[in-house]
Design a protein around this motif. Structure first.
Motif, mmCIF file in Angstrom:
data_model
loop_
_atom_site.group_PDB
_atom_site.id
_atom_site.type_symbol
_atom_site.label_atom_id
_atom_site.label_comp_id
_atom_site.label_asym_id
_atom_site.label_seq_id
_atom_site.Cartn_x
_atom_site.Cartn_y
_atom_site.Cartn_z
ATOM 1 N N VAL A 63 36.633 4.799 49.549
ATOM 2 C CA VAL A 63 37.205 3.878 48.163
ATOM 3 C C VAL A 63 36.851 2.596 47.801
ATOM 4 O O VAL A 63 36.102 2.739 46.604
ATOM 5 C CB VAL A 63 38.710 3.813 48.362
ATOM 6 C CG1 VAL A 63 39.347 3.738 47.218
ATOM 7 C CG2 VAL A 63 39.419 5.280 48.899
ATOM 8 N N THR A 64 36.379 1.802 48.140
ATOM 9 C CA THR A 64 35.918 0.254 48.306
ATOM 10 C C THR A 64 34.685 0.586 47.479
ATOM 11 O O THR A 64 34.279 0.177 46.453
ATOM 12 C CB THR A 64 36.149 -0.431 49.025
ATOM 13 O OG1 THR A 64 37.524 -0.682 50.009
ATOM 14 C CG2 THR A 64 35.481 -1.459 48.915
ATOM 15 N N ALA A 65 33.990 1.475 48.853
ATOM 16 C CA ALA A 65 32.544 1.724 47.626
ATOM 17 C C ALA A 65 32.308 2.575 46.329
ATOM 18 O O ALA A 65 31.338 2.613 45.466
ATOM 19 C CB ALA A 65 31.788 2.987 49.114
ATOM 20 N N VAL A 165 34.045 -9.371 38.805
ATOM 21 C CA VAL A 165 33.792 -8.904 37.627
ATOM 22 C C VAL A 165 34.422 -8.038 37.150
ATOM 23 O O VAL A 165 34.423 -7.778 35.482
ATOM 24 C CB VAL A 165 32.479 -7.198 38.103
ATOM 25 C CG1 VAL A 165 32.326 -6.907 37.498
ATOM 26 C CG2 VAL A 165 31.758 -7.948 39.513
ATOM 27 N N THR A 166 35.842 -7.848 37.287
ATOM 28 C CA THR A 166 36.997 -7.071 36.366
ATOM 29 C C THR A 166 37.644 -8.059 36.185
ATOM 30 O O THR A 166 38.430 -7.578 34.936
ATOM 31 C CB THR A 166 37.957 -5.665 37.505
ATOM 32 O OG1 THR A 166 38.627 -6.750 38.809
ATOM 33 C CG2 THR A 166 36.406 -4.647 37.811
ATOM 34 N N GLY A 167 38.011 -9.063 36.862
ATOM 35 C CA GLY A 167 38.878 -10.122 36.866
ATOM 36 C C GLY A 167 40.218 -9.250 36.309
ATOM 37 O O GLY A 167 41.217 -9.976 35.998
ATOM 38 N N GLN A 168 40.920 -8.863 37.726
ATOM 39 C CA GLN A 168 41.683 -8.364 38.166
ATOM 40 C C GLN A 168 41.825 -8.297 39.584
ATOM 41 O O GLN A 168 40.385 -8.496 40.424
ATOM 42 C CB GLN A 168 41.913 -6.925 37.891
ATOM 43 C CG GLN A 168 41.466 -6.269 35.906
ATOM 44 C CD GLN A 168 41.532 -4.417 35.803
ATOM 45 O OE1 GLN A 168 40.967 -4.062 36.998
ATOM 46 N NE2 GLN A 168 42.495 -4.946 35.136
ATOM 47 N N ALA A 175 42.817 1.062 41.737
ATOM 48 C CA ALA A 175 44.165 1.500 40.687
ATOM 49 C C ALA A 175 43.773 2.423 39.526
ATOM 50 O O ALA A 175 43.769 3.495 38.810
ATOM 51 C CB ALA A 175 45.350 0.827 40.234
ATOM 52 N N GLU A 176 42.723 1.352 38.460
ATOM 53 C CA GLU A 176 42.262 1.922 37.316
ATOM 54 C C GLU A 176 40.810 2.848 37.549
ATOM 55 O O GLU A 176 40.453 3.453 36.696
ATOM 56 C CB GLU A 176 41.841 0.726 36.601
ATOM 57 C CG GLU A 176 43.329 0.205 36.058
ATOM 58 C CD GLU A 176 43.380 -1.581 35.246
ATOM 59 O OE1 GLU A 176 42.057 -1.214 34.435
ATOM 60 O OE2 GLU A 176 44.265 -1.564 34.459
ATOM 61 N N LEU A 177 39.500 1.953 38.534
ATOM 62 C CA LEU A 177 38.753 2.458 38.502
ATOM 63 C C LEU A 177 38.854 4.324 39.296
ATOM 64 O O LEU A 177 38.068 4.663 39.154
ATOM 65 C CB LEU A 177 37.985 1.886 39.505
ATOM 66 C CG LEU A 177 36.760 -0.015 38.669
ATOM 67 C CD1 LEU A 177 36.724 -0.524 40.153
ATOM 68 C CD2 LEU A 177 36.317 0.797 37.601
ATOM 69 N N SER A 187 49.206 7.075 46.187
ATOM 70 C CA SER A 187 47.968 6.032 47.561
ATOM 71 C C SER A 187 48.062 4.535 46.948
ATOM 72 O O SER A 187 48.159 4.858 45.029
ATOM 73 C CB SER A 187 46.505 6.557 46.851
ATOM 74 O OG SER A 187 46.550 8.235 47.550
ATOM 75 N N PHE A 188 48.242 4.107 47.729
ATOM 76 C CA PHE A 188 48.618 2.957 48.109
ATOM 77 C C PHE A 188 48.128 1.337 48.481
ATOM 78 O O PHE A 188 48.040 1.768 49.873
ATOM 79 C CB PHE A 188 50.511 2.749 47.834
ATOM 80 C CG PHE A 188 51.132 3.897 46.224
ATOM 81 C CD1 PHE A 188 50.966 3.737 45.784
ATOM 82 C CD2 PHE A 188 51.489 4.885 47.461
ATOM 83 C CE1 PHE A 188 51.359 4.600 44.153
ATOM 84 C CE2 PHE A 188 51.824 5.989 46.585
ATOM 85 C CZ PHE A 188 52.152 5.604 45.075
ATOM 86 N N PHE A 189 48.254 0.420 48.011
ATOM 87 C CA PHE A 189 48.321 -0.703 48.720
ATOM 88 C C PHE A 189 49.018 -2.261 49.762
ATOM 89 O O PHE A 189 49.046 -2.254 50.231
ATOM 90 C CB PHE A 189 46.836 -1.940 48.434
ATOM 91 C CG PHE A 189 45.987 -0.758 48.169
ATOM 92 C CD1 PHE A 189 45.375 -0.818 49.283
ATOM 93 C CD2 PHE A 189 45.207 -0.279 47.086
ATOM 94 C CE1 PHE A 189 43.056 -0.257 49.183
ATOM 95 C CE2 PHE A 189 44.066 0.083 47.126
ATOM 96 C CZ PHE A 189 42.926 0.505 48.526
#
Length: 457
Positions: A63-65, A165-168, A175-177, A187-189
């Motif tokens: 998911v991170t990738a 890079v995203t400032g988030q 969640a946005e990407l 799906s949650f963290f």
């Protein structure tokens, strides 16, 4: 293959291995099939179904990738760029490595970073920044690009790159990407998001050999990029279907250009002597099963275990999640292998070890370590045994309760040069690894689950 047969096998396997709960799903022939068994918790039991959240551990890494690849597609990240382009504050134990490690090195575990840094950096929005600030404490196992060695710390670094890079925060950016565009609504963290939904808890054996609820549910926030995701079987199949496709949603909206999506499942580095795979792609392990290429990832943590395997050639995927240690891994593996054989006719077998050889055994007997764990190999003259333990000082210093250590495992050397081995008993049965030698031929390290333990004595 009937849906009933799948459900019956999941139930029988869960009962065989003593799982409180199992949730599994298969995508085949253009449709989804789910099977669930048992309960979320032995203390507060609720029925498990395809929408129950399980902790997925390292299945978070693809998911991170994928989030990183979305930033690549947007021109905000370059795979071959040095990490310091995005994190100029990065300091490592080796200055040369700090300047040379690339984003691509992090994605395929060739950064040279050891497994992880066991530190507590809190649950605030600065958790990843604080983790990165302490990376000078982490040892390196080699120069960047020399070899692949599984590193949670490397994926935590990727999470911090996403933040810069995203400032988030990492969680909001993913969640946005990823979650939003793909409709991954389960799906949650965070524990706060999970607790208002049905979720499974992990279980560990107590002193009397009975299953009790694990005291922790998820890793600390700094480890979210490589191991913090909780999701349902239904969401995981939706996720798998995206990676089987052309980078578009069901509505035809492009999330990731097809060439970048498919690039993630192309080999970037070969792997040796591991059941994880034959090669690493970008965030995925690549493994050939009965002559057919698959991509996938496993995950574990705090008494919960998960497996996700995708077979592009057959437009097929399977996810299995269980909630008890130590038998969650063999339970999941049995269900996965059954599905491959009964739906696709693919047989996934373990290689057979050679008979015990006392001379070869003496070469590998010894004490090995990584930053947080020890790895001891002993022999009674009739066979080989390995024992992996969390270092006492790590356990004592941790602010979180660390799960109990596994019992020792029997293992055997495999045919060939005698440097590859397979675990033949216990919860890790079927796991493979190999021994590393120096120029003189002496054994200097051992790999297990993609991690290099260096020989100390």
């Amino acid at each position: 293959m009937s849906d009933t047969a799948f459900a019956e096998f999941v139930q029988a396997t869960a009962e065989k291995f003593g799982m409180p709960g199992v949730s599994a799903g298969v995508f085949t022939g253009g449709r989804e099939i789910f099977a669930a068994y048992g309960v979320t918790s032995v203390d507060n039991p609720l029925p498990v179904d395809e929408n129950t959240l399980f902790q997925l551990g390292s299945i978070t890494k693809p998911v991170t990738a994928t989030a990183v690849m979305r930033l690549v597609a947007a021109g905000k990240v370059e795979l071959e760029a040095p990490v310091r382009r995005y994190l100029p504050e990065l300091v490592l134990a080796d200055e040369a490595a700090a300047t040379e490690i690339t984003v691509a090195n992090l994605l395929n575990h060739t950064s040279g970073l050891d497994w992880n840094l066991i530190v507590e950096t809190g649950e605030g929005d600065d958790a990843l920044a604080e983790f990165v600030a302490r990376l000078a404490e982490l040892a390196l196992i080699g120069a960047p690009g020399d070899r692949s060695s599984y590193s949670q710390a490397g994926f935590n670094l990727l999470g911090r790159i996403i933040e810069k890079v995203t400032g988030q925060t990492y969680e909001k950016a993913v969640a946005e990407l990823v979650f939003g565009p793909l409709g991954l609504s389960n799906s949650f963290f965070t524990t706060g998001e999970a607790m208002i939904r049905r979720f499974a808890v992990g279980h560990e054996l107590d002193a009397d050999g009975n299953l009790s609820v694990a005291p922790l549910w998820k890793p600390n926030r700094a480890n979210n990029p490589g191991g913090g995701l909780a999701a349902s079987a239904a969401d995981q199949l939706r996720w798998a279907r995206f990676h089987l496709g052309d980078g578009r949603t069901a509505d035809g909206v492009e999330v990731l250009p097809a060439q970048l999506l498919h690039r993630m499942r192309q080999p970037t580095v070969r792997l040796r002597g591991t059941s994880l795979g034959d090669a690493m792609g970008i965030g995925w392990f690549l493994r050939e099963v009965d002559g057919v290429q698959t991509i996938g990832h496993g995950g574990s943590g705090f008494g919960q275990f998960a497996e996700l395997l995708i077979v592009p050639e057959y437009d097929f995927a399977i996810v299995v999640m269980s909630n008890a240690n130590p038998d969650g891994i063999p339970c999941n593996q049995a269900i996965l292998r059954w599905a491959l054989e009964h739906y696709l006719g693919l047989v996934d077998r373990d290689p057979e070890p050679i008979p015990f050889d006392a001379e070869r055994a003496e070469e590998v007997v010894g004490h090995y370590e990584i930053d947080a764990m020890t790895f001891d190999i002993t022999t009674d003259g009739k066979g080989l045994v390995l024992e992996v333990l969390v270092k006492p000082e790590i356990r004592a210093a941790s602010e979180q309760e660390i799960p109990a250590d596994h019992e020792p495992f029997e293992f055997g050397l495999l045919p060939g040069d005698g440097d590859e081995y397979i675990v033949t008993g216990g919860a890790f049965k079927g796991q493979r690894g190999f021994f590393s030698r120096d120029e003189s031929g002496a054994v200097v390290g051992v790999d297990l689950a993609g991690r290099l333990f260096k020989r100390v004595s």
